[in-house]
Design a protein around this motif. Structure first.
Motif, short mmCIF file in Angstrom:
data_model
loop_
_atom_site.label_atom_id
_atom_site.label_comp_id
_atom_site.label_asym_id
_atom_site.label_seq_id
_atom_site.Cartn_x
_atom_site.Cartn_y
_atom_site.Cartn_z
N ARG A 6 27.19 -24.96 -1.84
CA ARG A 6 25.97 -24.70 -2.60
C ARG A 6 25.78 -23.20 -2.77
O ARG A 6 25.73 -22.47 -1.79
CB ARG A 6 24.76 -25.26 -1.86
CG ARG A 6 24.72 -26.76 -1.82
CD ARG A 6 23.47 -27.27 -1.11
NE ARG A 6 23.48 -28.71 -1.05
CZ ARG A 6 23.97 -29.41 -0.03
NH1 ARG A 6 24.47 -28.79 1.02
NH2 ARG A 6 23.96 -30.72 -0.06
N ARG A 8 23.15 -20.81 -3.48
CA ARG A 8 21.68 -20.73 -3.55
C ARG A 8 21.21 -19.40 -4.13
O ARG A 8 20.02 -19.17 -4.24
CB ARG A 8 21.10 -20.95 -2.16
CG ARG A 8 21.38 -22.36 -1.68
CD ARG A 8 20.85 -22.58 -0.31
NE ARG A 8 21.32 -23.87 0.17
CZ ARG A 8 20.57 -24.76 0.77
NH1 ARG A 8 19.31 -24.51 0.99
NH2 ARG A 8 21.07 -25.89 1.16
N GLY A 48 22.59 -21.59 -8.11
CA GLY A 48 21.85 -22.84 -8.05
C GLY A 48 22.71 -24.09 -8.15
O GLY A 48 22.20 -25.20 -8.03
#
Length: 80
Positions: A6, A8, A48
């Motif tokens: 991921r 972020r 994201g």
């Protein structure tokens, strides 16, 4: 070995590596040694975004005698 990576942050990850530490475990749970392997990160990963990736983690058969098994216990990711 399957990982969900991921990002972020707000910027894309353009490259990097994933390092696996695979341990050879004896029948009584003793860690007899480890083998490291490195693969490329599945890039780019946009800010994201999550990416699921599976890699084979292989150990030579002679390193794992009868009654022993392997476990990938360590994973390090280097993002760039």
């Amino acid at each position: 070995m399957t990982l969900v990576l991921r990002n972020r942050g707000g910027a894309a990850v353009r490259s990097g590596t994933v390092e696996f530490g695979t341990h050879i475990i004896g029948a009584l749970g003793v860690d007899w040694g480890s083998v490291e392997s490195t693969v490329k990160l599945p890039a780019p990963i946009r800010g994201g975004q999550s990416v699921r990736k599976t890699w084979p983690v292989c150990v030579d058969a002679w390193r794992v005698p009868w009654g022993m098994h392997v476990e990938t216990r360590d994973v390090d990711v280097d993002w760039r």
